[in-house]
Write an enzyme that holds these catalytic residues in place. Sequence first.
Site, short mmCIF file in Angstrom:
data_model
loop_
_atom_site.label_atom_id
_atom_site.label_comp_id
_atom_site.label_asym_id
_atom_site.label_seq_id
_atom_site.Cartn_x
_atom_site.Cartn_y
_atom_site.Cartn_z
N LYS A 52 -1.22 -0.16 -4.46
CA LYS A 52 -0.33 -0.16 -3.29
C LYS A 52 0.90 -1.03 -3.56
O LYS A 52 2.02 -0.64 -3.23
CB LYS A 52 -1.11 -0.65 -2.05
CG LYS A 52 -2.15 0.37 -1.59
CD LYS A 52 -3.14 -0.19 -0.57
CE LYS A 52 -4.27 0.81 -0.34
NZ LYS A 52 -5.33 0.29 0.55
N GLN A 96 -7.32 -4.96 3.42
CA GLN A 96 -8.15 -4.10 2.55
C GLN A 96 -9.62 -4.22 2.94
O GLN A 96 -10.17 -5.31 3.02
CB GLN A 96 -7.93 -4.51 1.07
CG GLN A 96 -8.62 -3.62 0.08
CD GLN A 96 -8.08 -2.19 0.06
OE1 GLN A 96 -6.89 -1.95 0.09
NE2 GLN A 96 -8.99 -1.22 0.01
N ASP A 119 -2.06 1.43 8.33
CA ASP A 119 -3.27 2.14 7.91
C ASP A 119 -3.72 3.13 8.99
O ASP A 119 -4.54 4.00 8.74
CB ASP A 119 -4.42 1.14 7.67
CG ASP A 119 -4.68 0.91 6.18
OD1 ASP A 119 -4.30 1.78 5.38
OD2 ASP A 119 -5.26 -0.13 5.84
#
Length: 288
Positions: A52, A96, A119
């Site tokens: 990412k 994460q 997200d």
Amino acid sequence: MILLDGKATADDIKREIALVVDKIVSEGGKVPHLAAILVGEDGASQTYVGHKEKACAQVGFRSTLLRFPSDISEEFLLAQIDKINNDNEIDGLIVQLPLPPHISEQKVTEAIDPSKDVDGFHPVNVGKMVLGLQSFVSATPWGIIELLKRYDIETSGKNCVIIGRSNIVGRPMANLLSQKSKPGDCTVTMCHSRTKDLREHTLKADIIVAALGVPGFLKGDMVKEGAVVIDVGITRVKADNKSGFRLIGDVLFDEVAPKCSYITPVPGGVGPMTIISLLKNTLIAAEK
Ligand code: NAD
């Protein structure tokens, strides 16, 4: 059979995003900034966060990685999220997953400001997505929709079987493909671990999205001729190569691919598209 090349499509979209960033910079605007929080030393999580960060650099975004040891308290993590929520320099925030067991993933997800939740996991964004309103859509389903769009695959009126009902893949995927949109307008069946005679469903499917995390689950005799098959699964297995592992999908590619009109490979299919959606969402967050 046409291979749905997620890597090449993702590279195209990265170039498009990079052009937008160039324009923002040339007009004296603020460069989009993504922050990622990584808790603990999980190998796969470190790899994903690394990808990412690299993708951010490729399109000209700023990225900040905050790493914490696995023994931090939930309270401490929530305080860090609050700080970022209130930091005007940061447009998007991801934490994460998975988190250590003593930290509630639900609490953490809900602590992120929905306007920075790139997200798309916050209940506000999930709710808006279900209603077909503008929202941050979770990364993998968005990536699959974009792949179908870019390959101009007809979905209207098609029978679609999703295997897996997780909140981050199967459930939003089923919702998006059933919406009145393009791609969309599918008749969707969502299968899961309690589904009886799953093969009976997949044999009727024009489009199959396999997202269960069982390597090689979808076999040739479960798929009809001409189906479109999207393989979301990525299971790491030990291998005698530089990285020490390789990725296996949920689809038994050699058996299934010859029957398909389109199929995604693993790796190089859904994975690269997933990262792109984070970039796209961060750009939208920054533009707001
Ligand atoms: P999950 O474990 O949360 O959910 C798996 C789902 O599959 C469950 O709903 C379960 O009911 C269903 N399932 C399990 N065994 C089944 C069976 N035998 N028959 C029918 N259904 C069954 O997983 P997830 O987070 O949705 O991820 C699924 C897979 O996709 C994993 O391999 C994961 O690593 C991968 N993944 C890939 C990407 C990507 O970018 N390519 C992103 C997210 C997840």
